[in-house]
Design an enzyme around this catalytic site. Structure first.
Site, PDB file in Angstrom:
ATOM      1  N   LYS A  16     -62.888 -22.913  17.564  1.00 15.90           N
ATOM      2  CA  LYS A  16     -64.273 -22.533  17.885  1.00 15.90           C
ATOM      3  C   LYS A  16     -64.721 -21.355  17.036  1.00 15.90           C
ATOM      4  O   LYS A  16     -65.846 -21.324  16.548  1.00 15.90           O
ATOM      5  CB  LYS A  16     -64.390 -22.159  19.374  1.00 15.90           C
ATOM      6  N   CYS A 381     -49.584   0.258   6.865  1.00 18.11           N
ATOM      7  CA  CYS A 381     -49.352   0.983   8.115  1.00 18.11           C
ATOM      8  C   CYS A 381     -47.859   1.251   8.297  1.00 18.11           C
ATOM      9  O   CYS A 381     -47.306   2.123   7.634  1.00 18.11           O
ATOM     10  CB  CYS A 381     -49.943   0.210   9.286  1.00 18.11           C
ATOM     11  N   GLY A 383     -45.590  -0.395   7.104  1.00 21.36           N
ATOM     12  CA  GLY A 383     -45.020  -0.630   5.776  1.00 21.36           C
ATOM     13  C   GLY A 383     -44.997   0.621   4.916  1.00 21.36           C
ATOM     14  O   GLY A 383     -44.106   0.789   4.069  1.00 21.36           O
ATOM     15  N   HIS A 507     -55.158  -0.095   7.356  1.00 18.74           N
ATOM     16  CA  HIS A 507     -55.046  -1.557   7.292  1.00 18.74           C
ATOM     17  C   HIS A 507     -56.144  -2.121   6.372  1.00 18.74           C
ATOM     18  O   HIS A 507     -57.216  -2.523   6.846  1.00 18.74           O
ATOM     19  CB  HIS A 507     -55.211  -2.168   8.687  1.00 18.74           C
ATOM     20  N   GLU A 509     -56.362  -4.937   5.021  1.00 19.26           N
ATOM     21  CA  GLU A 509     -56.613  -6.370   5.243  1.00 19.26           C
ATOM     22  C   GLU A 509     -57.836  -6.629   6.104  1.00 19.26           C
ATOM     23  O   GLU A 509     -58.441  -7.707   6.025  1.00 19.26           O
ATOM     24  CB  GLU A 509     -55.381  -7.031   5.874  1.00 19.26           C
TER      25      GLU A 509
END
Length: 537
Positions: A16, A381, A383, A507, A509
């Site tokens: 959805k 983060c 990482g 972050h 991403e």
């Protein structure tokens, strides 16, 4: 303003959110201002304290809201900037209603689901409409039609449609048409039952989006149309995509979904020009180059746990016209078999965020392998914290260096809690959250990749680099290439004399899009490709 409500039936995880996001893309490319919103029926206030195994990724917005991962789809597919107002849970609704009752705002009335809970849900729709001044608001209702916890939301949008009037509200129902192998055919009965359930509640869908593995032929569409009381042309086929989720907008455009939406809502706008989207798909389907990289995490078996990371990697590939094969590596596998065996042959390694001690030592081994073999490394983060722990242990020779999150008794806490975090007892919504400025160092790789000296990036963490060790790290070859504007918080580190060893406390991403890949991912994929083609034999 026009309103579109997207519901789902038969089973969960039908897509959805992707359907809503893809429709938002098409409407935006027709020149409309679109806002998207998600209603989640669960009683948690937000997904911030939920396990990735239960809920998948927690997507963080600029204002620090911890939200459902579907909001990631909304931001990746459209230009809309979302806030905590765009994600509403049952927990938030009941929290507000009960607070209002305690404050006497209902003037002594008996507080009930109808009208008080349903009114609060409708209030959120009105608030978003007033704040954004958009042409179209697309609202996705989470869960599956018939779930008891979702009934107040369905009742709320039924009432809302009655008030808004015909031609201003469109109901889209996403359903499933399964293929039964024993019979060798698609079956429409689950769709019929789902629509019947929705109609019992008082909502008649104007359009059906049919998720299926095989094409819907004319007879099947006519059958669905007749039994579900939906016009034939409004039975939309949404097949499983062959290559990428970014095919969905073009698939829906071929089905004339956006034409039908605009006709029903009386929106006189030009056709969507999706040529740029077609170029993105070309680079995904037939890239000029290819590379294989590893993502080392602890929730690897669950696809949605690192959803934004995987998508940002794909975006970085698009920016380099490079197909990316992602090797999903459980960090505990490195602990068992060693980094050399598990990581050999990769073009680069990415270590994403995470919480908890399990698998940490495997990530430390991965960072060491990348540092010593000049293999491209991108840490996000946790990482970044892992890279610092590894460097402290094996370059600075600080025995048992660690994060106090994993070893409170470590003699060398290179990663530790800020004083402000030490006083916190409640887990939800208390981390360092949301978009915050980061100042980059002139001449650093990070500044080169961004093409800027100040950027805003989203955070979700508690622990920070311990500044007591900063001088030692710098003397040994670590560049703190990004910090908070006051210089107190480390945001980006990179390694001197390494082709690409970079890690961020934030972050990145969460701000990557297929048409605007994030600079760090773009640079990382370029480095991976270069490594594969220039590494020593």
């Amino acid at each position: 303003m026009k309103y579109i409500f997207v519901t789902g039936g038969v089973v969960s995880s039908l897509g959805k959110g992707l359907t809503a996001a893809a429709l938002g893309t098409l409407l935006e490319n027709r020149g409309l201002k679109v806002t998207l919103q998600k209603f989640d029926p669960y009683l948690n206030v937000d997904p911030g304290t939920m396990s990735p195994f239960q809920h998948g990724e927690v997507y963080v917005l600029d204002d620090g809201a911890e939200t459902d991962l579907d909001l990631g789809h909304y931001e990746r597919f459209t230009n809309t900037k979302l806030s905590r107002m765009n994600n509403l849970t049952s927990g938030q609704v009941y929290q507000t209603v009960l607070n209002n009752e305690r404050e006497g705002k209902y003037l002594g009335k008996t507080v009930q689901v109808i009208p008080h809970v349903t009114d609060e849900i409708q209030n959120r729709i009105h608030q978003i409409a007033e704040q954004t001044r958009s042409d179209v608001l697309v609202t996705e209702i989470g869960g599956t039609t018939g779930d008891i916890e979702g009934l107040p939301f369905l009742e709320a949008i039924r009432e809302f449609a009655l008030e808004a009037g015909q031609g201003n509200v469109l109901f889209i129902h996403v359903t499933y048409v399964p293929f039964i192998r024993a019979a060798g055919e698609l079956k429409t009965k689950p769709t019929q039952q789902s629509v019947a359930k929705l109609r019992e509640i008082g909502i008649t869908p104007h359009m059906l989006v049919c998720r299926c593995e095989y094409p819907l032929d004319k007879d099947l569409r006519q059958k669905i149309s007749m039994f579900c009381n939906v016009p034939y042309e409004a039975v939309i086929e949404e097949k499983d995509v062959e290559h990428s989720i970014y095919e969905v907008p073009l698939m829906l455009q071929r089905e004339r979904m956006d034409d039908l939406v605009c006709d029903y809502l009386r929106l006189d706008v030009p056709k969507a020009d999706m040529s740029h989207w077609q170029d993105i798909l070309r680079k995904l389907i037939a890239p000029q180059h290819r590379v294989r990289l590893g993502v080392v995490g602890k929730y690897i078996e669950l696809q949605d746990a690192y959803k934004s990371v995987y998508e940002a990697i794909i975006h970085g590939g698009v920016a380099n016209d490079c197909g990316v094969e992602i090797e999903k590596i459980e960090s505990e596998e490195i602990e068992k078999f060693g980094a050399e065996k598990v990581l050999k042959g990769l073009g680069g390694v990415l270590v994403p965020g995470g919480f908890g001690e399990r698998g940490v030592e495997g990530k430390v081994q991965a960072a060491r392998y990348c540092r010593e073999r000049k293999l491209p490394y991108l840490g996000l983060c946790l990482g970044m914290q892992i890279a610092c722990i590894e460097f402290a242990r094996h370059v600075l020779k600080l025995e048992r260096a660690h994060s106090t999150e994993f070893d409170p008794e470590t003699p060398h806490p290179v990663i530790a809690l800020l004083d402000a975090q030490k006083k916190i007892t409640h887990k939800g919504g208390t981390m360092r959250l949301g978009a915050q400025p980061c100042q980059l160092v002139l001449g650093s790789k990070a500044a080169h990749l961004y093409g800027a000296f100040v950027v805003n990036e989203r955070h979700r963490h508690r622990y920070e680099f311990n500044n007591a060790y900063r001088t030692k790290f710098e003397e040994a070859g670590i560049v703190f290439s990004g910090t908070s504007p006051d210089g107190k918080l480390v945001e980006v580190i990179e390694l001197q004399d390494h082709p690409f060893f970079l890690a961020s406390q934030f972050h990145p991403e969460f701000q990557s899009k297929p048409n605007r890949p994030h600079p760090l991912f773009k640079g990382f994929i370029a480095a991976c490709h270069h490594y594969i083609h220039h590494r020593p034999l």
